[in-house]
Design an enzyme around this catalytic site. Structure first.
Site, PDB file in Angstrom:
ATOM      1  N   HIS A   6       0.864  -1.184   0.000  1.00 41.97           N
ATOM      2  CA  HIS A   6       0.000   0.000   0.000  1.00 41.97           C
ATOM      3  C   HIS A   6       0.901   1.234   0.000  1.00 41.97           C
ATOM      4  CE1 HIS A   6      -3.822  -2.004   1.876  1.00 41.97           C
ATOM      5  NE2 HIS A   6      -3.305  -2.710   0.888  1.00 41.97           N
ATOM      6  N   GLU A   8       1.102   3.785   1.885  1.00 44.94           N
ATOM      7  CA  GLU A   8       1.651   4.135   3.193  1.00 44.94           C
ATOM      8  C   GLU A   8       2.852   3.265   3.553  1.00 44.94           C
ATOM      9  OE1 GLU A   8      -1.563   3.446   2.349  1.00 44.94           O
ATOM     10  OE2 GLU A   8      -2.897   4.095   3.959  1.00 44.94           O
ATOM     11  N   CYS A  36      -6.024   1.836   6.237  1.00 44.92           N
ATOM     12  CA  CYS A  36      -6.615   0.571   6.671  1.00 44.92           C
ATOM     13  C   CYS A  36      -5.931   0.118   7.962  1.00 44.92           C
ATOM     14  CB  CYS A  36      -6.443  -0.488   5.585  1.00 44.92           C
ATOM     15  SG  CYS A  36      -4.730  -1.012   5.324  1.00 44.92           S
ATOM     16  N   CYS A  65      -2.023  -0.656   7.551  1.00 46.16           N
ATOM     17  CA  CYS A  65      -1.199   0.542   7.446  1.00 46.16           C
ATOM     18  C   CYS A  65      -1.186   1.321   8.756  1.00 46.16           C
ATOM     19  CB  CYS A  65      -1.691   1.411   6.301  1.00 46.16           C
ATOM     20  SG  CYS A  65      -1.450   0.620   4.690  1.00 46.16           S
TER      21      CYS A  65
END
Length: 174
Positions: free
Chosen positions: A58, A60, A88, A91
């Site tokens: 992701h 992040e 989420c 993360c």
């Protein structure tokens, strides 16, 4: 643990939106992130789970890994992370373990966001590190980008497929 936005938040979120555009061009969900320390962008990332064959890639996580590498430390005290979509659980956990001072996100994520949309991990007093969270910075721009990406994907699925080239029989062997 909401904190008020700072004047620089829109500037850094604009950079995160640039990262999100890179994700879109790569065929990934357009989410981008930047890590800032002492007013300097030290790392950036965009969604890459498809291209990297990595469910943890992701935006992040990509940005956190780059920042940790740059600083030579898995802890990122004094750092702020700007991301175009509410983080989420995966993360957010990484952000807390990194000991970020602050997380700033743009658009809320009603399906997986854990900064208040479905859950607020950052507000759990039982956790040993508390990160300030600011939401909604350039939210309209980020949401528009996400909606455009998914509309494009839906349209591509509905578009009539080009007919396959007719099969040409092979010449008989002689």
């Amino acid at each position: 643990m909401d904190a008020p936005p700072t004047p620089a938040d829109e500037t850094y979120m604009g950079l995160a939106l640039q990262e999100a555009r890179k994700a879109w061009r790569a065929g990934e969900v357009p989410v981008g992130a930047v890590v800032v320390k002492d007013g300097e962008v030290i790392a950036a990332g965009f969604n890459q789970p498809i291209g990297r064959h990595d469910p943890t890639a992701h935006a992040e996580i990509v940005a956190l890994r780059a920042a940790a590498d740059k600083l030579g430390n898995y802890r990122l005290p004094g750092c702020e992370l700007y991301v175009t979509l509410e983080p989420c659980a995966m993360c957010s956990g990484a952000m807390m373990h990194a000991r970020l001072a602050r997380v700033v996100y743009a658009a809320p994520d009603p399906k997986t966001g854990v900064c208040g949309s479905i859950l607020d991990l950052f507000a759990l007093e039982q956790l040993n590190h508390h990160t300030a969270v600011v939401g909604g910075v350039l939210a309209d721009e980020a949401a528009t980008m996400l909606k455009g990406f998914f509309a494009e994907r839906r349209a591509a699925r509905k578009a009539p497929q080009e007919p396959a080239a007719p099969e040409v029989p092979e010449a008989p062997e002689r």
